[in-house]
Design a protein around this motif. Structure first.
Motif, PDB file in Angstrom:
ATOM      1  N   UNK A  62      -7.538   1.090  -5.677  1.00 15.46           N
ATOM      2  CA  UNK A  62      -6.728  -0.112  -5.426  1.00 15.46           C
ATOM      3  C   UNK A  62      -7.427  -1.064  -4.458  1.00 15.46           C
ATOM      4  N   UNK A  63      -8.168  -0.501  -3.495  1.00 13.54           N
ATOM      5  CA  UNK A  63      -8.850  -1.333  -2.501  1.00 13.54           C
ATOM      6  C   UNK A  63     -10.270  -1.715  -2.938  1.00 13.54           C
ATOM      7  N   UNK A  64     -10.625  -1.360  -4.177  1.00 13.52           N
ATOM      8  CA  UNK A  64     -11.936  -1.682  -4.733  1.00 13.52           C
ATOM      9  C   UNK A  64     -13.065  -0.946  -4.010  1.00 13.52           C
ATOM     10  N   UNK A  65     -12.731   0.156  -3.352  1.00 13.13           N
ATOM     11  CA  UNK A  65     -13.774   0.961  -2.714  1.00 13.13           C
ATOM     12  C   UNK A  65     -14.452   1.887  -3.727  1.00 13.13           C
ATOM     13  N   UNK A  66     -13.830   2.092  -4.881  1.00 11.63           N
ATOM     14  CA  UNK A  66     -14.287   3.077  -5.856  1.00 11.63           C
ATOM     15  C   UNK A  66     -14.713   2.412  -7.154  1.00 11.63           C
ATOM     16  N   UNK A  67     -15.863   2.862  -7.657  1.00 12.72           N
ATOM     17  CA  UNK A  67     -16.290   2.514  -9.017  1.00 12.72           C
ATOM     18  C   UNK A  67     -16.445   3.819  -9.781  1.00 12.72           C
ATOM     19  N   UNK A  68     -15.763   3.963 -10.899  1.00 18.92           N
ATOM     20  CA  UNK A  68     -15.999   5.115 -11.768  1.00 18.92           C
ATOM     21  C   UNK A  68     -16.894   4.662 -12.908  1.00 18.92           C
ATOM     22  N   UNK A  69     -17.740   5.581 -13.357  1.00 22.91           N
ATOM     23  CA  UNK A  69     -18.780   5.179 -14.306  1.00 22.91           C
ATOM     24  C   UNK A  69     -19.143   6.343 -15.216  1.00 22.91           C
ATOM     25  N   UNK A  70     -19.510   6.003 -16.448  1.00 26.66           N
ATOM     26  CA  UNK A  70     -20.048   7.007 -17.365  1.00 26.66           C
ATOM     27  C   UNK A  70     -21.545   7.214 -17.136  1.00 26.66           C
ATOM     28  N   UNK A  71     -22.112   6.462 -16.223  1.00 30.10           N
ATOM     29  CA  UNK A  71     -23.531   6.605 -15.875  1.00 30.10           C
ATOM     30  C   UNK A  71     -23.677   6.405 -14.370  1.00 30.10           C
TER      31      UNK A  71
END
Length: 442
Positions: free
Chosen positions: A257-266
């Motif tokens: 929610x705070x944009x601290x996290x990026x999830x990625x398939x790579x």
């Protein structure tokens, strides 16, 4: 991208579908030679067919070890087969072969694929084969060998490309943010560091990058859940909706929610490209990050507050199909023993970042010297005693990894944590009752 070992090459939707499909049908091929051990399964008595996905781009290393094996045993030849881009694709190919009769002699099985094949009696008992051929399991790292134990003294693989998660961090960003040169004591401390990390990174980048649910978020999130006293299951009983797991889910959602996290398939490529300050990822990614990253790399133990064991093992082992002849099994166990002996596991681990699987390898003087010169690799080894077995809900219940990954993706996207985990409890229980419980010995 060095992480060819995992679901990362599948598209998000396709990855879930493939993984789920494998879990639902694993070991259900219709070969008539399943339990006889007297023949069938195709193949040759003097050629060993080895199906691998070459974990962490290890094909050249596998070819090197195979050449050494053939020199030692000139009457045997090894055919190395590209069996898939990741563990799930290898599992799919093996599952298809069970119905077609053309089975390999040795196959790579991951932490989430071996059990279904063993449960459906499609893998040979490695412990029995070692004993019958005068070989011993005593030199294997106990916890890694024990990962393939099922029902009594039976073992269905030997450890090969084994790993744990590590806490990777970008030291350049760390310095700019004014943080101490270490990993956080716990995830609350990390959260408190996020504003400074975000400022140091600038816009469009994230303090932490994690795999997404189509990749291995279900593996690394265990570290966070355990650190808050939660987890996925107590043996066969799911515990997603218990307080500690829900708290961990809320922390994950809070970062998103705070944009601290990026999830990625790579995730490894994104971290190496400087798009994040932290990556929670496999030890098998060390060499790739060191090669691709244009910053000073820091590595630390997975946060483990108050000494709680929060780090799972992972990776793959080598297994032998039950449906091939006894002569082929004898060759296969000889080959696996060679591929995982002390010198071979030293060669493999130094080339990839995976952990040595033999006790004697850890005491080898040359290996000690190597680890002294490469502290990142040494840290991966020293974290091993701090690991704990993975939850049954992820590695033993069919489709567990994909099911958990889907739920975590929903939480990252903003779904209610409590109700999402409650539904996960129910779906996990249903899968166990229909696909596992009827096959367990009384």
């Amino acid at each position: 991208m060095t992480d060819m070992t995992r679901r990362g090459l599948l598209t998000a939707a396709g990855g879930i579908a493939v993984a789920g499909g494998l879990a639902a049908c694993a070991g259900t091929g219709s070969s008539t030679s399943t339990n006889s051990g007297s023949g069938g399964g195709g193949g040759s008595s003097n050629q060993i067919e080895f199906w691998s996905n070459h974990p962490a781009m290890s094909k050249p290393t596998e070819q090197k070890l195979i050449a050494q094996f053939e020199k030692k045993y000139p009457s045997l030849k090894v055919k190395l087969v590209d069996a898939g881009k990741n563990y799930e694709e290898v599992g799919q190919k093996f599952n298809a072969a069970l119905g077609g009769g053309n089975q390999p002699d040795v196959v790579v099985v991951s932490d989430v694929t071996w059990f279904n094949f063993a449960l459906n009696k499609r893998l040979a008992d490695i412990a029995a084969l070692l004993s019958a051929n005068g070989l011993s399991s005593s030199d294997y790292v106990d916890s890694l060998y024990a990962d393939y134990n099922f029902q009594g003294s039976e073992h269905y693989a030997l450890p090969y490309a084994r790993s744990t998660p590590l806490f990777y961090y970008n030291k350049d960003v760390w310095k700019k943010a004014g943080l101490p040169d270490r990993g956080p004591k716990d995830w609350d401390e990390f959260t408190s560091w996020c504003p400074a990390l975000q400022t140091a990174l600038g816009s469009g980048k994230s303090p932490i990058i994690l795999d997404d649910g189509s990749d291995y978020l279900d593996w690394t999130f265990q570290c966070i859940a355990w650190s808050y006293g939660g987890g996925y299951s107590d043996k066969w009983t799911p515990t997603f909706s218990e307080a500690g797991t829900v708290k961990a889910g809320q922390v994950l959602q809070g970062w998103a929610k705070k944009k601290y996290l990026k999830t990625s398939a790579d995730s490894q490529s994104d971290f190496s490209a400087g798009l994040g300050a932290v990556l929670l990822e496999s030890t098998g990614d060390i060499s790739g990050i060191q090669k691709d990253g244009k910053f000073e790399l820091g590595v630390a133990f997975v946060p483990a507050p108050n000494g709680i064991k929060t780090c799972p093992t992972g990776g793959a082992g080598l297994a032998i199909p039950q449906g091939i002849s006894d002569a082929r099994k004898k060759n296969a166990i000889k080959f696996i023993e060679f591929m995982t002996n002390a010198q071979s596991t030293i060669t493999f681990s130094q080339a990839t970042g995976y952990m040595p699987v033999r006790k004697s390898a850890l005491n080898d003087s040359a290996e000690k010297a190597y680890l002294a010169k490469n502290p990142e690799y040494a840290l991966a080894v020293t974290q091993l005693p701090k690991t704990r077995p993975q939850a049954y809900a992820r590695v033993f219940v069919p489709g567990g990894g994909a099911r958990i990954g889907q739920a975590l993706d929903k939480i990252v996207a903003g779904a209610d944590v409590t109700s999402t985990f409650k539904a996960l409890d129910a779906s996990t229980t249903a899968a166990y009752n229909t696909q596992v419980k009827p096959l367990l010995k009384a």
